[in-house]
Write an enzyme that holds these catalytic residues in place. Structure first.
Site, PDB file in Angstrom:
ATOM      1  N   LYS A 130      -4.949   0.976   1.698  1.00 11.95           N
ATOM      2  CA  LYS A 130      -3.764   1.737   2.190  1.00 11.95           C
ATOM      3  C   LYS A 130      -4.298   2.313   3.487  1.00 11.95           C
ATOM      4  O   LYS A 130      -5.211   2.642   3.378  1.00 11.95           O
ATOM      5  CB  LYS A 130      -3.369   2.800   1.324  1.00 11.95           C
ATOM      6  CG  LYS A 130      -2.218   3.588   1.501  1.00 11.95           C
ATOM      7  CD  LYS A 130      -1.809   4.647   0.408  1.00 11.95           C
ATOM      8  CE  LYS A 130      -0.586   5.327   0.743  1.00 11.95           C
ATOM      9  NZ  LYS A 130      -0.232   6.228   0.006  1.00 11.95           N
TER      10      LYS A 130
ATOM     11  N   SER B 297       4.631   6.041  -1.761  1.00  9.80           N
ATOM     12  CA  SER B 297       4.296   5.629  -0.332  1.00  9.80           C
ATOM     13  C   SER B 297       3.337   4.376  -0.368  1.00  9.80           C
ATOM     14  O   SER B 297       3.357   3.936   0.740  1.00  9.80           O
ATOM     15  CB  SER B 297       3.494   6.928   0.143  1.00  9.80           C
ATOM     16  OG  SER B 297       2.614   7.176  -0.214  1.00  9.80           O
TER      17      SER B 297
ATOM     18  N   SER C 291       2.742   8.322  -5.689  1.00  4.13           N
ATOM     19  CA  SER C 291       2.728   7.205  -4.908  1.00  4.13           C
ATOM     20  C   SER C 291       1.777   5.900  -5.033  1.00  4.13           C
ATOM     21  O   SER C 291       1.884   5.000  -4.686  1.00  4.13           O
ATOM     22  CB  SER C 291       2.261   7.445  -3.289  1.00  4.13           C
ATOM     23  OG  SER C 291       3.183   8.100  -2.737  1.00  4.13           O
TER      24      SER C 291
HETATM   25  N1  GLN Z   1       7.400  10.519  -3.142  1.00  2.00           N
HETATM   26  C1  GLN Z   1       6.521  11.766  -3.085  1.00  2.00           C
HETATM   27  C2  GLN Z   1       6.697  12.387  -1.516  1.00  2.00           C
HETATM   28  O1  GLN Z   1       7.374  11.776  -0.771  1.00  2.00           O
HETATM   29  C3  GLN Z   1       5.044  11.460  -3.187  1.00  2.00           C
HETATM   30  C4  GLN Z   1       4.192  10.895  -2.148  1.00  2.00           C
HETATM   31  C5  GLN Z   1       3.009  10.448  -2.443  1.00  2.00           C
HETATM   32  O2  GLN Z   1       2.569  10.468  -3.704  1.00  2.00           O
HETATM   33  N2  GLN Z   1       2.229  10.518  -1.541  1.00  2.00           N
HETATM   34  O3  GLN Z   1       6.145  13.313  -1.198  1.00  2.00           O
END
Ligand code: GLN
Length: 514
Positions: A77, A152, A176
């Site tokens: 990532k 994400s 994410s």
């Molecule tokens: N969807 C969550 C956010 O927007 C989690 C994102 C994540 O775990 N990096 O913060």
């Protein structure tokens, strides 16, 4: 023998060791599949670097000093900093940024012998639930390219589902790893907070950010996690001082057709806690009369059915299902979006045009330079969170918002401990729906936040948690089941997931065309 790109990490590692094929052959196959960048999954690819690493692996295998995952490819990532590939965190402000060092997780996986395929698209600074917040364009879901892959870590999940990589790293701040894994029909685990080093992971919300592996199976995740974790006390102040483990050690099958009948505490049945607020006969089960396919809390009936079927499967393997309660979990959304925004506003202050990354071309003075650089470099969602975070930390609002959120965060963690007094693992949905259409929620941040309802509680508590595929929903899109373990119980969690994958084939399902 399966096609190289269809092999799991375990199969590739074994085949490489036996010299059935070489690391260069494997890398060449994946690089060919990555050509043209399907699904916009990758942000940076350098074939020469990948092939050089693969050649080095072949040399090690020939000399007999191979690492446990020698020659197996992985993609990272784009939140992990890397020396040999650019690191953007999905943001314009870090366009073309090159780190002078590798993140600890990246170097640990290299030490285990893994070959880097490239860097994967993600939401800007890992803020998002759909991968539509990347400054480099959305990622598409290999199961249906008109849909989002989740976020994400959307590039990670899409790359594995499309067989562009056998494994990837992800980061999970509020879901994410689990949510994109669920939406793309793959397996992913976020370990206990502090297990994997955050050194070299571009910081979003430091008290929540945690790295973890994404792959096709729990068996693969166990192999990868064993290589990723371990104390990094000098470089990450929140790194846990507990020795690393072999997370595969509980995967061997116990005898009998009811292997879970003796897998719990003291040799009793494994007890799976099902939160009444999520799946029980509680109020959220009441169907919305206007939309019979959806519960009143927004959860699709198809998602609920797949989870219930998976739970029935677990019961047939000897597990005991017990209803537990997580009364404060419903407050996770406001709590998380206050805490993560507060931490993000502080973490992202380093992007000021001075130290690294983008700097505005024209400006009148220092303050103007900061302002223009950040206005140009950050996307809308990142700006929104910086503003919310600065607000909740400001004088007068700190007590009203930030402090309250911290208190409820503690209560959520305590709810889990009460629940774990009654069970060994907790199961539930990963997300209320399957992957939605690209653009459906892109103008509605709150709709995105609401989709995190089931993943945020375990993140706020710092618990290990994972997603496993449990079949397809009505639209032919994958559904993921969440499994949550108590602190440091990753080995048990992975074995519980592995039992299911030994007797089902949902994790092997491949999207058409992949
Ligand atoms: N969807 C969550 C956010 O927007 C989690 C994102 C994540 O775990 N990096 O913060």
């Amino acid at each position: 023998m399966a096609d190289l790109h269809d092999m799991t990490v375990a199969e590739l590692a074994a085949g490489l060791k036996k010299k059935d094929f070489s690391a260069v052959e494997v890398a060449t196959r994946f690089l060919a599949r990555m050509g043209g960048n399907p699904h916009n999954a990758f942000l940076d690819i350098h074939s020469e670097t990948t092939l050089a690493q693969a050649q080095a692996s072949d040399d090690k295998i020939a000399k007999g000093n191979a690492g446990p995952l020698e020659g197996v490819p992985i993609a990272h990532k784009d939140i992990f900093v890397t020396k040999d590939f650019a690191t953007t965190a999905g943001s314009k402000i870090l366009k073309d940024y090159r780190s002078p060092f590798d993140a600890t997780v990246v170097s640990k996986l290299r030490e285990a012998g893994m070959v880097t395929l490239g860097k994967l698209n993600c939401d800007e600074f890992a803020m998002g639930s759909a991968n539509e917040n990347s400054a480099y364009g959305a990622v598409t879901n290999p199961w249906d390219t008109t849909r989002i892959p989740g976020g994400s870590s959307g590039g990670s999940a899409a790359a594995i589902a499309a067989r562009l990589a056998p494994a990837a790293t992800g980061t999970d701040t509020g879901g994410s790893i689990r949510q994109p894994a669920a939406f793309c029909g793959i397996t992913g685990i976020k370990p206990t907070y502090g297990r994997a080093s955050r050194y070299g992971m571009v910081a979003f919300a430091s008290s929540l950010d945690q790295a973890g592996p994404m792959a096709r199976s729990a068996e693969d995740c166990a192999l990868l996690l064993s290589a990723m974790c371990g104390p990094d006390l000098d470089r990450d102040s929140t790194s846990l001082n507990v020795a690393n483990e072999d997370f595969s050690r509980l995967l061997a099958v116990p005898a009998g057709d009811k292997p879970l009948a003796t897998a719990g505490k003291d040799g009793g049945p494994l007890r799976i806690g099902v939160p009444g607020e999520w799946l029980g006969a509680g109020s959220q089960m009441a169907f919305d009369s206007g939309a019979p396919a959806r519960r009143s809390d927004g959860t699709d009936i198809e998602v609920q059915r797949r989870i219930e079927e998976a739970l029935a499967h677990y019961a047939s393997l000897g597990a005991e299902l017990v209803e537990v309660s997580l009364p404060q979990a419903q407050l996770s959304i406001p709590v998380y979006y206050i805490v993560c925004a507060a931490e993000a506003s502080s973490n992202l202050s380093r992007f000021d045009g001075v130290k690294f990354g983008h700097r505005a071309k024209e400006f009148s003075d220092l303050a103007d330079m900061y302002q223009r650089t950040r206005s140009e470099g950050f996307g809308d969602e990142v700006k929104r969170r910086i503003m919310i975070g600065s607000y909740v930390l400001s004088h007068g609002y700190y007590d009203a918002y930030y402090l309250q959120a911290q208190k409820i965060r503690r209560m959520i963690a305590q709810d889990f401990q009460k629940a774990f007094a009654q069970c060994d693992v907790i199961a539930g949905p990963v997300a209320p729906t399957t992957a939605w259409k690209l653009g459906d929620k892109s103008d509605d941040p709150v709709a995105n936040y609401l989709a995190d309802i089931f993943t945020l509680p375990a993140s706020l508590a710092g618990l290990p948690c994972m997603s496993i595929p449990v079949g397809l929903g009505d639209m032919g899109m994958p559904v993921g089941m969440q499994l949550i373990g108590n602190y440091l119980q990753e080995a048990q969690l992975l074995s519980v997931a592995h039992r299911f994958q030994q007797v089902t084939a949902f994790h092997d399902a491949t999207p058409e065309g992949a």
